[in-house]
Design a protein around this motif. Structure first.
Motif, mmCIF file in Angstrom:
data_model
loop_
_atom_site.group_PDB
_atom_site.id
_atom_site.type_symbol
_atom_site.label_atom_id
_atom_site.label_comp_id
_atom_site.label_asym_id
_atom_site.label_seq_id
_atom_site.Cartn_x
_atom_site.Cartn_y
_atom_site.Cartn_z
ATOM 1 N N ASP A 63 -8.127 3.500 1.846
ATOM 2 C CA ASP A 63 -7.730 3.425 3.200
ATOM 3 C C ASP A 63 -6.864 4.270 3.808
ATOM 4 O O ASP A 63 -6.622 5.527 3.204
ATOM 5 C CB ASP A 63 -7.064 1.931 3.036
ATOM 6 C CG ASP A 63 -6.002 1.766 2.330
ATOM 7 O OD1 ASP A 63 -5.468 2.798 1.590
ATOM 8 O OD2 ASP A 63 -5.537 0.693 1.913
ATOM 9 N N GLN A 64 -5.888 4.155 4.644
ATOM 10 C CA GLN A 64 -4.945 5.053 5.123
ATOM 11 C C GLN A 64 -3.953 5.563 3.848
ATOM 12 O O GLN A 64 -3.612 6.736 3.577
ATOM 13 C CB GLN A 64 -3.893 4.631 6.013
ATOM 14 C CG GLN A 64 -2.898 5.642 7.013
ATOM 15 C CD GLN A 64 -3.699 6.893 7.290
ATOM 16 O OE1 GLN A 64 -4.829 6.839 8.001
ATOM 17 N NE2 GLN A 64 -2.953 8.007 7.128
ATOM 18 N N ALA A 65 -3.469 4.543 2.948
ATOM 19 C CA ALA A 65 -2.413 5.168 2.116
ATOM 20 C C ALA A 65 -3.446 5.878 0.874
ATOM 21 O O ALA A 65 -2.978 6.983 0.385
ATOM 22 C CB ALA A 65 -2.096 3.909 1.369
ATOM 23 N N GLY A 66 -4.647 5.350 0.691
ATOM 24 C CA GLY A 66 -5.574 6.229 -0.340
ATOM 25 C C GLY A 66 -5.801 7.621 0.195
ATOM 26 O O GLY A 66 -5.939 8.576 -0.541
ATOM 27 N N ARG A 67 -6.048 7.570 1.335
ATOM 28 C CA ARG A 67 -6.372 8.900 2.154
ATOM 29 C C ARG A 67 -4.950 10.119 1.937
ATOM 30 O O ARG A 67 -5.257 11.128 1.521
ATOM 31 C CB ARG A 67 -6.936 8.980 3.446
ATOM 32 C CG ARG A 67 -8.141 8.327 3.652
ATOM 33 C CD ARG A 67 -8.759 8.369 4.744
ATOM 34 N NE ARG A 67 -8.096 7.773 6.082
ATOM 35 C CZ ARG A 67 -8.430 6.528 6.196
ATOM 36 N NH1 ARG A 67 -9.279 5.923 5.753
ATOM 37 N NH2 ARG A 67 -7.608 5.683 7.221
ATOM 38 N N GLU A 68 -3.996 9.436 2.069
ATOM 39 C CA GLU A 68 -2.832 10.269 1.717
ATOM 40 C C GLU A 68 -2.678 10.725 0.324
ATOM 41 O O GLU A 68 -2.257 11.893 0.163
ATOM 42 C CB GLU A 68 -1.258 9.431 2.112
ATOM 43 C CG GLU A 68 -1.460 8.999 3.693
ATOM 44 C CD GLU A 68 -0.053 8.249 4.048
ATOM 45 O OE1 GLU A 68 0.689 7.809 3.081
ATOM 46 O OE2 GLU A 68 0.021 7.781 5.221
ATOM 47 N N ARG A 118 0.896 -1.058 -0.078
ATOM 48 C CA ARG A 118 -0.193 -0.195 -0.045
ATOM 49 C C ARG A 118 0.802 1.232 0.169
ATOM 50 O O ARG A 118 0.490 2.246 -0.649
ATOM 51 C CB ARG A 118 -0.870 -0.167 1.066
ATOM 52 C CG ARG A 118 -2.137 -1.077 1.166
ATOM 53 C CD ARG A 118 -3.020 -0.966 -0.139
ATOM 54 N NE ARG A 118 -3.505 0.482 -0.121
ATOM 55 C CZ ARG A 118 -4.229 0.744 -1.190
ATOM 56 N NH1 ARG A 118 -4.040 0.149 -2.352
ATOM 57 N NH2 ARG A 118 -4.796 1.838 -1.128
ATOM 58 N N GLN A 119 1.899 1.223 0.713
ATOM 59 C CA GLN A 119 2.897 2.311 0.715
ATOM 60 C C GLN A 119 3.536 2.482 -0.706
ATOM 61 O O GLN A 119 3.718 3.744 -1.048
ATOM 62 C CB GLN A 119 3.890 2.264 1.829
ATOM 63 C CG GLN A 119 4.779 3.427 2.008
ATOM 64 C CD GLN A 119 4.040 4.611 2.604
ATOM 65 O OE1 GLN A 119 2.938 4.408 3.360
ATOM 66 N NE2 GLN A 119 4.154 5.899 2.190
ATOM 67 N N ALA A 120 3.976 1.554 -1.358
ATOM 68 C CA ALA A 120 4.371 1.622 -2.648
ATOM 69 C C ALA A 120 3.410 2.130 -3.695
ATOM 70 O O ALA A 120 3.587 2.989 -4.588
ATOM 71 C CB ALA A 120 5.088 0.201 -3.166
ATOM 72 N N TRP A 121 2.125 1.751 -3.634
ATOM 73 C CA TRP A 121 0.945 2.028 -4.373
ATOM 74 C C TRP A 121 0.977 3.638 -4.148
ATOM 75 O O TRP A 121 0.657 4.228 -5.017
ATOM 76 C CB TRP A 121 -0.119 1.387 -4.007
ATOM 77 C CG TRP A 121 -1.540 1.900 -4.578
ATOM 78 C CD1 TRP A 121 -1.891 1.759 -5.958
ATOM 79 C CD2 TRP A 121 -2.470 2.854 -4.175
ATOM 80 N NE1 TRP A 121 -3.058 2.225 -6.145
ATOM 81 C CE2 TRP A 121 -3.312 3.029 -5.142
ATOM 82 C CE3 TRP A 121 -2.398 3.820 -2.945
ATOM 83 C CZ2 TRP A 121 -4.368 3.896 -5.189
ATOM 84 C CZ3 TRP A 121 -3.400 4.631 -2.941
ATOM 85 C CH2 TRP A 121 -4.419 4.771 -3.950
ATOM 86 N N ALA A 122 1.137 4.045 -2.682
ATOM 87 C CA ALA A 122 0.740 5.563 -2.603
ATOM 88 C C ALA A 122 1.732 6.244 -3.204
ATOM 89 O O ALA A 122 1.557 7.565 -3.821
ATOM 90 C CB ALA A 122 0.853 5.637 -1.040
ATOM 91 N N LEU A 123 2.940 5.828 -3.037
ATOM 92 C CA LEU A 123 4.289 6.619 -3.682
ATOM 93 C C LEU A 123 3.870 6.683 -5.042
ATOM 94 O O LEU A 123 4.338 7.810 -5.932
ATOM 95 C CB LEU A 123 5.454 5.642 -3.051
ATOM 96 C CG LEU A 123 5.743 6.004 -1.829
ATOM 97 C CD1 LEU A 123 7.216 5.278 -1.385
ATOM 98 C CD2 LEU A 123 6.111 7.612 -1.290
ATOM 99 N N SER A 124 3.670 5.426 -5.750
ATOM 100 C CA SER A 124 3.625 5.519 -6.918
ATOM 101 C C SER A 124 2.121 6.517 -7.588
ATOM 102 O O SER A 124 2.564 7.245 -8.896
ATOM 103 C CB SER A 124 3.185 4.094 -7.992
ATOM 104 O OG SER A 124 2.911 4.009 -9.018
ATOM 105 N N ALA A 125 1.267 6.294 -6.921
ATOM 106 C CA ALA A 125 0.119 7.272 -7.215
ATOM 107 C C ALA A 125 0.455 8.797 -7.105
ATOM 108 O O ALA A 125 0.186 9.742 -7.912
ATOM 109 C CB ALA A 125 -1.032 6.964 -6.344
#
Length: 516
Positions: A257-262, A141-148
């Motif tokens: 989730d938390q990553a998506g909200r970031e 999820r953290q990798a997804w958030a950084l990529s997004a």
């Protein structure tokens, strides 16, 4: 993705066997996320458990007679269900062979997944598997958030950065994303037409309410695309309190989730920055409009015509109307955006500018309904002139100012100058400065009526309305004409003036109008 009960069952190294058939369980029971695995042989372990836990037990609490006690098994499972436990694992060949039938029956009856843990599988292996899967999910999820966030930042650098940013956010979340501007209109969305009515109307309506309150806020709304399928929408204001620039609306998404909200937070920051830059540009255009407006009101439209044609389109064509409304600080930005939008819709043909604490609009006669829109949307008084030719703009401006004064006094949203002119010149005497003089003029009559129970004011007004005709006044009041004569004579004595002449009657009539 977070581990689920089915994830654990699918791990061959664990060798777990489901004792409650999937078809006998509630829908989605095996897909419930698992947040931890905890082992306990307490008769009531729920004080040490949280929702989403998997409970592992060797069955000590089911030893001896308790194993055959269906009532104990039912209460045990009921407590686990009430606590929100995801599943129960029973370790065999440690305390007893096999899983108690009463426990299997209780889990089936209450829809709790129950699996058997073979002797070769230690509970710590299950707990470690859950922990590893949770860590893997957190990393993913953290990798997804950084990529997004990287993709969204690149999108912001494109020519239409704001639209590209919203489109990238929509793609990453797999959800509809919309931006409602400061006027309360849907400015842009991704994907185009991705949210149907009535859900779109509900989202825009809630966004307008948030903008009217003028405070930074977030809301969650269940918007019904149909009566059977409400969609969860998240709304977040953009800009600072008292100067909101819009509202970002996001449809329901499993990625929030938390990553998506970031990721959403980063988009809110980018969108807010883009809108603030637009705001600075709007202010510069506003100063330019104000300067051009001064020339238009002075009758010199040469410069305004040239600049307007370059920036917004041609000026309005006669016959023209002038509209004037107040420009409170809390409403100024939203009102400016609404007017800019209307100018764009018309390809010009509408000009506005700020004149001190007021907005002045020069519109074509067909745009008269715009006054009602402003009054309704912003709860502001609006004064509207009569239609005039291009050479009478200054006169129309004065008419609009007088109409605005009347709108403020009466509390009416829109007042047209022709409504005032139809009342005649004397209607302008009914203003605050004339009222005090009028009250003093009529004081002898009102005081006499109050002290003696007479009706000199009513009689005098009725007599003046009927052109000083005693018979017509008597008939209207239901009294004898001699009574009217005596009352008017008494009024003349109290006022100290002869009412037989036109000027005295006109002055008294103006006083009566002013106190109404």
């Amino acid at each position: 993705m977070k581990p689920t009960v089915q994830t654990l069952l699918d791990r061959p190294e664990l060798g777990l066997g489901l004792l409650t058939p999937a078809v006998a369980l509630p829908d989605g029971a095996l897909d419930a996320p698992v947040v931890w695995a905890h082992s306990s042989d307490l008769a009531d372990p729920t004080p040490f458990l949280d929702a989403g836990h998997v409970l592992l037990t060797t069955g000590t609490q089911f030893a001896d007679g308790a194993a055959a006690d269906a009532e104990f098994a039912e209460s045990f499972v009921q407590r686990l269900r009430e606590r929100g436990i995801a599943a129960l694992g029973f370790g065999t060949e440690v305390i007893r062979a096999g899983t108690p039938e009463t426990l299997i029956a209780a889990c089936l009856a209450q829809g709790l997944p129950l699996f058997e843990v073979p002797y070769r599988t230690p509970f710590i292996a299950i707990a470690r598997t859950v922990a590893d899967l949770i860590a893997e999910d957190a990393y993913a999820r953290q990798a997804w958030a950084l990529s997004a966030q990287r993709a969204i930042s690149l999108a912001a650098l494109r020519p239409d950065g704001l639209s590209a940013t919203l489109a990238e956010l929509s793609h990453r979340l797999g959800a509809w994303v919309g931006l409602i501007d400061a006027t309360g209109s849907l400015d842009r969305e991704a994907p185009e037409g991705g949210l149907a009515q009535p859900a779109l109307g509900e989202v825009v309506g809630e966004a307008r309410s948030m903008l009217r309150r003028g405070q930074r806020a977030s809301r969650t709304l269940l918007a019904a695309e149909s009566t059977d399928a409400p969609q969860r929408m998240t709304l977040q204001t953009l800009g600072g309190g008292g100067a909101l620039r819009g509202v970002l609306a996001i449809g329901d998404s499993a990625e929030l989730d938390q990553a998506g909200r970031e990721v959403v937070t980063s988009v809110i920051a980018l969108a807010g920055l883009a809108l603030e830059q637009n705001r600075d540009l709007d202010r510069a255009r506003g100063h330019l409009r104000s300067g051009l407006l001064s020339g238009i009101l002075a009758g010199d439209t040469t410069l305004a015509e040239r600049v307007s044609a370059e920036m917004w389109g041609p000026l309005p064509e006669p016959p023209l109307r002038i509209m004037v409304t107040d420009a409170p600080l809390t409403q100024a930005d939203r009102l400016t955006e609404l007017l800019e939008l209307r100018v764009e819709e018309r390809g010009g043909r509408l000009f506005f500018g700020r004149d001190d604490e007021q907005y002045v609009l020069v519109v074509e006669e067909s745009d008269a309904p715009l006054a009602e829109e402003i009054a309704t949307e912003f709860e502001l008084p609006v004064g509207v002139s009569d239609p005039v030719g291009g050479g009478a703009v200054a006169q129309a401006h004065e008419q609009a100012l007088r109409a605005l004064d009347r709108a403020r006094e009466s509390g009416a949203g829109v007042v047209n100058f022709d409504e005032i002119s139809r009342q005649g010149v004397l209607a302008f005497l009914a203003r605050t400065d004339a009222r005090a003089v009028a009250l003093a003029t009529l004081a002898p009559l009102t005081e006499h009526d109050a002290a003696n129970g007479t009706s000199l004011v009513v009689t005098t007004r009725t007599w003046l309305e009927r052109g000083g005709q005693f018979d017509a006044t008597a008939q209207a009041l239901g009294v004898h004409r001699h009574t009217v004569r005596s009352r008017i004579a008494l009024a003349e004595r109290l006022l100290g003036r002869d009412l037989s002449g036109f000027h005295a009657r006109a002055d008294l009539w103006a006083a009566l109008l002013a106190v109404e």
